[in-house]
Design a protein around this motif. Sequence first.
Motif, PDB file in Angstrom:
ATOM      1  N   THR A 197       0.849  -1.195   0.000  1.00 20.51           N
ATOM      2  CA  THR A 197       0.000   0.000   0.000  1.00 20.51           C
ATOM      3  C   THR A 197       0.883   1.242   0.000  1.00 20.51           C
ATOM      4  N   PRO A 198       0.297   2.406  -0.283  1.00 24.21           N
ATOM      5  CA  PRO A 198       1.063   3.651  -0.116  1.00 24.21           C
ATOM      6  C   PRO A 198       1.341   3.920   1.358  1.00 24.21           C
ATOM      7  N   GLY A 199       2.504   4.434   1.645  1.00 29.26           N
ATOM      8  CA  GLY A 199       2.833   4.817   3.012  1.00 29.26           C
ATOM      9  C   GLY A 199       3.349   3.674   3.846  1.00 29.26           C
ATOM     10  N   ALA A 200       3.680   4.010   5.083  1.00 28.48           N
ATOM     11  CA  ALA A 200       4.330   3.059   5.984  1.00 28.48           C
ATOM     12  C   ALA A 200       3.309   2.185   6.692  1.00 28.48           C
ATOM     13  N   PRO A 201       3.675   0.941   6.994  1.00 26.72           N
ATOM     14  CA  PRO A 201       2.811   0.096   7.808  1.00 26.72           C
ATOM     15  C   PRO A 201       2.846   0.522   9.264  1.00 26.72           C
ATOM     16  N   ASP A 202       1.955  -0.057  10.058  1.00 28.69           N
ATOM     17  CA  ASP A 202       1.962   0.208  11.493  1.00 28.69           C
ATOM     18  C   ASP A 202       2.398  -1.061  12.220  1.00 28.69           C
ATOM     19  N   PRO A 203       3.220  -0.925  13.260  1.00 27.72           N
ATOM     20  CA  PRO A 203       3.750  -2.102  13.942  1.00 27.72           C
ATOM     21  C   PRO A 203       2.676  -2.841  14.729  1.00 27.72           C
ATOM     22  N   ARG A 208       8.129  -8.545  10.997  1.00 27.43           N
ATOM     23  CA  ARG A 208       9.322  -8.843  10.204  1.00 27.43           C
ATOM     24  C   ARG A 208       9.429  -7.819   9.080  1.00 27.43           C
ATOM     25  N   SER A 209      10.665  -7.453   8.770  1.00 32.49           N
ATOM     26  CA  SER A 209      10.922  -6.431   7.765  1.00 32.49           C
ATOM     27  C   SER A 209      11.586  -7.034   6.536  1.00 32.49           C
ATOM     28  N   LEU A 210      11.391  -6.344   5.399  1.00 28.97           N
ATOM     29  CA  LEU A 210      12.041  -6.716   4.150  1.00 28.97           C
ATOM     30  C   LEU A 210      13.036  -5.630   3.768  1.00 28.97           C
ATOM     31  N   GLY A 255      11.728  -7.999  13.421  1.00 27.48           N
ATOM     32  CA  GLY A 255      11.540  -6.659  13.954  1.00 27.48           C
ATOM     33  C   GLY A 255      11.226  -5.635  12.885  1.00 27.48           C
ATOM     34  N   VAL A 256      11.056  -4.401  13.337  1.00 20.40           N
ATOM     35  CA  VAL A 256      10.754  -3.276  12.452  1.00 20.40           C
ATOM     36  C   VAL A 256      12.050  -2.575  12.071  1.00 20.40           C
ATOM     37  N   VAL A 257      12.311  -2.509  10.774  1.00 24.41           N
ATOM     38  CA  VAL A 257      13.465  -1.770  10.256  1.00 24.41           C
ATOM     39  C   VAL A 257      12.940  -0.738   9.280  1.00 24.41           C
ATOM     40  N   ALA A 258      13.051   0.520   9.637  1.00 20.00           N
ATOM     41  CA  ALA A 258      12.540   1.604   8.811  1.00 20.00           C
ATOM     42  C   ALA A 258      13.695   2.486   8.350  1.00 20.00           C
ATOM     43  N   GLU A 259      13.380   3.396   7.435  1.00 23.12           N
ATOM     44  CA  GLU A 259      14.397   4.316   6.938  1.00 23.12           C
ATOM     45  C   GLU A 259      14.996   5.095   8.098  1.00 23.12           C
ATOM     46  N   GLY A 260      16.320   5.268   8.092  1.00 25.65           N
ATOM     47  CA  GLY A 260      16.990   5.970   9.172  1.00 25.65           C
ATOM     48  C   GLY A 260      17.463   5.067  10.291  1.00 25.65           C
ATOM     49  N   ASP A 261      17.155   3.786  10.223  1.00 26.67           N
ATOM     50  CA  ASP A 261      17.631   2.852  11.247  1.00 26.67           C
ATOM     51  C   ASP A 261      19.166   2.839  11.212  1.00 26.67           C
ATOM     52  N   PRO A 262      19.838   3.070  12.337  1.00 26.84           N
ATOM     53  CA  PRO A 262      21.309   3.156  12.325  1.00 26.84           C
ATOM     54  C   PRO A 262      21.990   1.868  11.892  1.00 26.84           C
ATOM     55  N   ALA A 272      20.964   0.040   1.093  1.00 26.87           N
ATOM     56  CA  ALA A 272      20.120  -0.864   1.870  1.00 26.87           C
ATOM     57  C   ALA A 272      18.800  -0.139   2.099  1.00 26.87           C
ATOM     58  N   LEU A 273      17.751  -0.591   1.416  1.00 27.30           N
ATOM     59  CA  LEU A 273      16.467   0.114   1.428  1.00 27.30           C
ATOM     60  C   LEU A 273      15.386  -0.750   2.072  1.00 27.30           C
ATOM     61  N   PRO A 274      14.770  -0.275   3.154  1.00 25.69           N
ATOM     62  CA  PRO A 274      13.635  -1.003   3.726  1.00 25.69           C
ATOM     63  C   PRO A 274      12.445  -0.969   2.766  1.00 25.69           C
ATOM     64  N   LEU A 275      11.799  -2.123   2.580  1.00 26.26           N
ATOM     65  CA  LEU A 275      10.630  -2.225   1.701  1.00 26.26           C
ATOM     66  C   LEU A 275       9.327  -2.352   2.479  1.00 26.26           C
ATOM     67  N   GLY A 276       9.395  -2.168   3.796  1.00 26.85           N
ATOM     68  CA  GLY A 276       8.206  -2.301   4.634  1.00 26.85           C
ATOM     69  C   GLY A 276       8.355  -3.449   5.612  1.00 26.85           C
ATOM     70  N   PHE A 277       7.308  -3.650   6.400  1.00 31.08           N
ATOM     71  CA  PHE A 277       7.301  -4.757   7.350  1.00 31.08           C
ATOM     72  C   PHE A 277       5.869  -5.246   7.518  1.00 31.08           C
ATOM     73  N   TYR A 278       5.737  -6.415   8.140  1.00 31.89           N
ATOM     74  CA  TYR A 278       4.416  -7.025   8.262  1.00 31.89           C
ATOM     75  C   TYR A 278       4.315  -7.781   9.586  1.00 31.89           C
TER      76      TYR A 278
END
Length: 287
Positions: A197-203, A208-210, A255-262, A272-278
Motif C-alpha cells: 500500500t502507499p505509506g508506511a505500515p503500522d507495527p 518482520r521487515s524486508l 523486527g521493524v526496520v525503517a528508513e533511518g535505522d542506524p 540498503a532500502l527497507p521495503l516495509g514490514f508485516y
Amino acid sequence: MTSAADTAPSPASPPAAEAALAALRGEIDRLDDQLHDLVMRRAEVVASLAASRVKGGASPLRPGREAMILRRLLHRHHGDLPPGAMVRLWREILASSSAMQGGFSVAVYARDPDQPRLAREHFGSMTPVRSMPTAAQALAAVGSGEAQVAVLPLPEEGEPPEQAWWMGLDAPRLQVVARLPFWAAHAETLPEAFAVTPGAPDPSGADRSLLRLELAKDLGRPQLLAALATAGLAPRTMLIRRDGGVVRALAEVDGVVAEGDPRLAALPFDRALPLGFYAVPERGNQG
C-alpha cells in the motif's frame, strides 16, 4: 421387586422435546440480537473515529492494529467454534470498518489462482478485487490511486526479472504492509502473498521487515549473511539476484526496520532500502 427397566428415565415426549428445541432457538435469537447490537455499536464507534481528526487523513487500512486484535482474540478463544471461523468473522468486520473510513479496492497479480481468494478472505468479500496480468500493473494501479492495495506473490529464487516485483518497488512511497493469510490451520504448503500500500505500515508488536540490498561487488552469500549479522540484522531468509553486473538481495529480518535505522548505515553495501514490514502470521499448529 422393581426392575432396571422400571427405574430407567423414559424418553422425552414429543411435546417436551419440541419445547426444549424452542427454548434453545429462543436463546439463539436473543444472542443474535445481542451480537447485532454490539456490531452496530462498533460501527458507530468506527464512524466517530472516521469523523474525528485523530487519524489526520491517514489510510483506513491498519494491518498492524488488525493483527493485534486478531492475536488477542485467538489467545482468548476456546470452545467448539473453530478459530478459523472466528478469524473469518472478524476479517469481515475489520474490512467493513476500513471501508466505512474511506473505502478501498484491491489489485491482485494472479500468478497463482489462489491469489484472488487470499485477497478476498483477508480484505473482505465485499471489497472490490481486480486481477491484473502483471505485478507491475498491480503496483501501477496502487501508485495511481486506482486501487489502494496490491496483492503480490511471495518472491522466489530464480524467478524471471519481470516477476521480481521487489526489485523495482518504489519504497518508501509504496511499502509491504501485510503477509497473507494472517491465520491458517497449518504452516506447510500454504499459498501466501504480500500486500503493498502507499505509506508506511503500522507495527503490531511482532513483525518482520524486508530489505532490498544493492551492491556492485559480489560478496557472495556467506559474506552477505555475515555482514547483515554483524550489523544486528541477521536474516531469516535471503534471495540473491545477479543482473547486468549488479547484485541485489532481498533479506527478511525480525523486527521493524525503517528508513533511518542506524543498523542500515553499518552495512557495507551501496544501498540498503527497507521495503516495509508485516505482522508475523499466526499458524494453528504453533505451540
